[in-house]
Design a protein around this motif. Structure first.
Motif, PDB file in Angstrom:
ATOM      1  N   LEU A 265      -3.695   4.420 -10.836  1.00 37.36           N
ATOM      2  CA  LEU A 265      -2.836   4.057  -9.714  1.00 37.36           C
ATOM      3  C   LEU A 265      -3.650   3.912  -8.435  1.00 37.36           C
ATOM      4  CD1 LEU A 265       0.220   6.420 -10.363  1.00 37.36           C
ATOM      5  CD2 LEU A 265       0.153   3.946 -10.687  1.00 37.36           C
ATOM      6  N   TYR A 266      -4.599   4.825  -8.250  1.00 42.99           N
ATOM      7  CA  TYR A 266      -5.401   4.790  -7.034  1.00 42.99           C
ATOM      8  C   TYR A 266      -6.430   3.658  -7.042  1.00 42.99           C
ATOM      9  CZ  TYR A 266      -3.380   8.938  -4.942  1.00 42.99           C
ATOM     10  OH  TYR A 266      -2.503   9.811  -4.350  1.00 42.99           O
ATOM     11  N   ASP A 267      -6.815   3.208  -8.241  1.00 42.74           N
ATOM     12  CA  ASP A 267      -7.690   2.029  -8.314  1.00 42.74           C
ATOM     13  C   ASP A 267      -6.951   0.802  -7.781  1.00 42.74           C
ATOM     14  OD1 ASP A 267      -9.800   3.420  -9.373  1.00 42.74           O
ATOM     15  OD2 ASP A 267      -9.339   2.937 -11.458  1.00 42.74           O
ATOM     16  N   LYS A 268      -5.686   0.686  -8.178  1.00 43.54           N
ATOM     17  CA  LYS A 268      -4.852  -0.402  -7.668  1.00 43.54           C
ATOM     18  C   LYS A 268      -4.684  -0.254  -6.158  1.00 43.54           C
ATOM     19  CE  LYS A 268      -0.252  -2.497  -8.025  1.00 43.54           C
ATOM     20  NZ  LYS A 268       1.078  -2.410  -8.660  1.00 43.54           N
ATOM     21  N   LEU A 269      -4.545   0.984  -5.731  1.00 46.43           N
ATOM     22  CA  LEU A 269      -4.382   1.278  -4.307  1.00 46.43           C
ATOM     23  C   LEU A 269      -5.622   0.848  -3.526  1.00 46.43           C
ATOM     24  CD1 LEU A 269      -2.273   2.663  -2.467  1.00 46.43           C
ATOM     25  CD2 LEU A 269      -3.573   4.776  -2.743  1.00 46.43           C
ATOM     26  N   THR A 270      -6.782   1.070  -4.117  1.00 49.25           N
ATOM     27  CA  THR A 270      -8.042   0.676  -3.474  1.00 49.25           C
ATOM     28  C   THR A 270      -8.114  -0.835  -3.291  1.00 49.25           C
ATOM     29  OG1 THR A 270      -9.203   2.580  -4.412  1.00 49.25           O
ATOM     30  CG2 THR A 270     -10.558   0.741  -3.673  1.00 49.25           C
ATOM     31  N   GLU A 271      -7.663  -1.579  -4.299  1.00 47.53           N
ATOM     32  CA  GLU A 271      -7.648  -3.039  -4.205  1.00 47.53           C
ATOM     33  C   GLU A 271      -6.753  -3.506  -3.061  1.00 47.53           C
ATOM     34  OE1 GLU A 271      -6.504  -4.711  -7.922  1.00 47.53           O
ATOM     35  OE2 GLU A 271      -8.146  -3.808  -9.054  1.00 47.53           O
TER      36      GLU A 271
ATOM     37  N   GLN B 210      -5.931  -1.755  -0.455  1.00 45.93           N
ATOM     38  CA  GLN B 210      -6.526  -1.320   0.815  1.00 45.93           C
ATOM     39  C   GLN B 210      -7.657  -2.258   1.232  1.00 45.93           C
ATOM     40  OE1 GLN B 210      -7.584   2.806   0.857  1.00 45.93           O
ATOM     41  NE2 GLN B 210      -7.733   2.872   3.074  1.00 45.93           N
ATOM     42  N   GLU B 211      -8.421  -2.742   0.262  1.00 47.39           N
ATOM     43  CA  GLU B 211      -9.498  -3.683   0.572  1.00 47.39           C
ATOM     44  C   GLU B 211      -8.929  -4.992   1.126  1.00 47.39           C
ATOM     45  OE1 GLU B 211     -11.646  -4.024  -3.075  1.00 47.39           O
ATOM     46  OE2 GLU B 211     -12.792  -2.161  -2.762  1.00 47.39           O
ATOM     47  N   LYS B 212      -7.817  -5.435   0.533  1.00 47.58           N
ATOM     48  CA  LYS B 212      -7.153  -6.643   1.026  1.00 47.58           C
ATOM     49  C   LYS B 212      -6.625  -6.409   2.440  1.00 47.58           C
ATOM     50  CE  LYS B 212      -3.363  -9.850   0.026  1.00 47.58           C
ATOM     51  NZ  LYS B 212      -2.232 -10.181  -0.873  1.00 47.58           N
ATOM     52  N   PHE B 213      -6.053  -5.229   2.666  1.00 49.78           N
ATOM     53  CA  PHE B 213      -5.540  -4.876   3.985  1.00 49.78           C
ATOM     54  C   PHE B 213      -6.660  -4.886   5.024  1.00 49.78           C
ATOM     55  CE2 PHE B 213      -4.787  -1.569   7.193  1.00 49.78           C
ATOM     56  CZ  PHE B 213      -3.570  -1.988   7.727  1.00 49.78           C
ATOM     57  N   ASN B 214      -7.799  -4.297   4.677  1.00 51.23           N
ATOM     58  CA  ASN B 214      -8.941  -4.256   5.602  1.00 51.23           C
ATOM     59  C   ASN B 214      -9.456  -5.661   5.912  1.00 51.23           C
ATOM     60  OD1 ASN B 214      -8.816  -1.459   5.641  1.00 51.23           O
ATOM     61  ND2 ASN B 214     -10.375  -1.201   4.066  1.00 51.23           N
ATOM     62  N   LEU B 215      -9.453  -6.535   4.888  1.00 52.77           N
ATOM     63  CA  LEU B 215      -9.919  -7.913   5.085  1.00 52.77           C
ATOM     64  C   LEU B 215      -8.980  -8.669   6.021  1.00 52.77           C
ATOM     65  CD1 LEU B 215     -11.868 -10.188   4.347  1.00 52.77           C
ATOM     66  CD2 LEU B 215     -10.432 -10.701   2.363  1.00 52.77           C
ATOM     67  N   LEU B 216      -7.676  -8.478   5.824  1.00 44.99           N
ATOM     68  CA  LEU B 216      -6.696  -9.127   6.690  1.00 44.99           C
ATOM     69  C   LEU B 216      -6.787  -8.596   8.127  1.00 44.99           C
ATOM     70  CD1 LEU B 216      -3.604  -9.184   4.300  1.00 44.99           C
ATOM     71  CD2 LEU B 216      -4.821 -11.177   5.200  1.00 44.99           C
TER      72      LEU B 216
ATOM     73  N   PHE C 190       0.833  -1.199   0.000  1.00 44.79           N
ATOM     74  CA  PHE C 190       0.000   0.000   0.000  1.00 44.79           C
ATOM     75  C   PHE C 190       0.873   1.256   0.000  1.00 44.79           C
ATOM     76  CE2 PHE C 190      -1.964   3.434   2.418  1.00 44.79           C
ATOM     77  CZ  PHE C 190      -3.198   3.564   1.800  1.00 44.79           C
ATOM     78  N   ILE C 191       1.886   1.271   0.843  1.00 41.01           N
ATOM     79  CA  ILE C 191       2.777   2.433   0.947  1.00 41.01           C
ATOM     80  C   ILE C 191       3.488   2.685  -0.375  1.00 41.01           C
ATOM     81  CG2 ILE C 191       4.877   3.295   2.060  1.00 41.01           C
ATOM     82  CD1 ILE C 191       3.945   1.799   4.604  1.00 41.01           C
ATOM     83  N   GLU C 192       3.994   1.629  -0.987  1.00 41.93           N
ATOM     84  CA  GLU C 192       4.715   1.767  -2.250  1.00 41.93           C
ATOM     85  C   GLU C 192       3.800   2.291  -3.356  1.00 41.93           C
ATOM     86  OE1 GLU C 192       6.233  -2.140  -2.816  1.00 41.93           O
ATOM     87  OE2 GLU C 192       7.852  -1.910  -1.340  1.00 41.93           O
TER      88      GLU C 192
END
Length: 217
Positions: free
Chosen positions: A186-192, A194-200, A147-149
């Motif tokens: 780029l932000y669409d990829k970022l959203t994906e 972030q969604e994975k991060f929230n799920l984890l 996410f940071i990258e």
């Protein structure tokens, strides 16, 4: 039993007690407490992510204002550009803080993995669940690094968009919109991510709750 015998017995009991409290010189803390500390220390990351989101909402308002006011000449949007660049720098600073906190929790996770191996008083089920929680948290941390990258790339794209506007006497709205579209990819990829991060995060929270319930019996 004579006095010397009593002293030896007490010494043995104290030694046994210290061995129970210490594993290789370190105090043995219940697994659930160690996992809870890890979760508490990650709250700094959660707050920073919320702060990033607030800046994004403000930046979108500024972007819309720039499109409205920049139709005639760029002098109309100079003030907005100043605000946008301030927000971009603020988000870079927050991102750096998140990375520092991420590294800290990453080190803590690796330390806890070793610490759990030394626990001699926990049930096998408890240790298994604690190990599972650590694995989930480690995956969460790896996703946060992604996410940071990705976010850094997004900020770089934004900086280029608004920087190019300063160099012109008139805003090319079509070109600006195209640049923003590239940034949005780029932000669409970022959203994906972030969604994975929230799920984890939710998965880890669920495992932590199970561990807490198990420790109460």
């Amino acid at each position: 039993m004579n006095i010397i015998g009593k002293k030896l017995t007490h010494a043995v009991l104290i030694t046994v007690f210290l061995l129970l409290l210490n594993g290789c010189g370190e105090s043995q803390e219940p697994a659930v407490n160690q996992i809870n500390h890890l979760a508490q220390n990650s709250q700094e990351i959660d707050k920073a992510l919320a702060s990033l989101s607030n800046h994004e909402q403000e930046d979108m308002k500024l972007y819309n204002a720039i499109l409205r006011q920049g139709k005639e000449k760029n002098s109309n949007v100079t003030g907005y550009l100043d605000q946008v660049e301030t927000h971009i720098q603020a988000r870079r600073t927050i991102l750096e803080q998140i990375e520092i906190a991420r590294q800290k929790t990453d080190e803590q996770t690796k330390s806890l993995q070793q610490s759990l191996l030394k626990l001699s008083f926990e049930k096998e089920e408890t240790l298994s669940l604690a190990g599972k929680a650590l694995e989930q948290f480690e995956s969460r941390n790896q996703t946060l690094q992604m996410f940071i990258e990705a976010y850094e790339l997004g900020l770089e794209a934004e900086g280029q968009v608004y920087g190019s506007m300063r160099a012109r006497t008139k805003t090319d709205l079509k070109e600006i919109k195209l640049a923003i579209q590239k940034r949005n990819v780029l932000y669409d990829k970022l959203t994906e991510i972030q969604e994975k991060f929230n799920l984890l995060t939710q998965t880890f929270n669920n495992t932590q709750e199970q561990l807490i319930k198990l420790s109460q019996f």
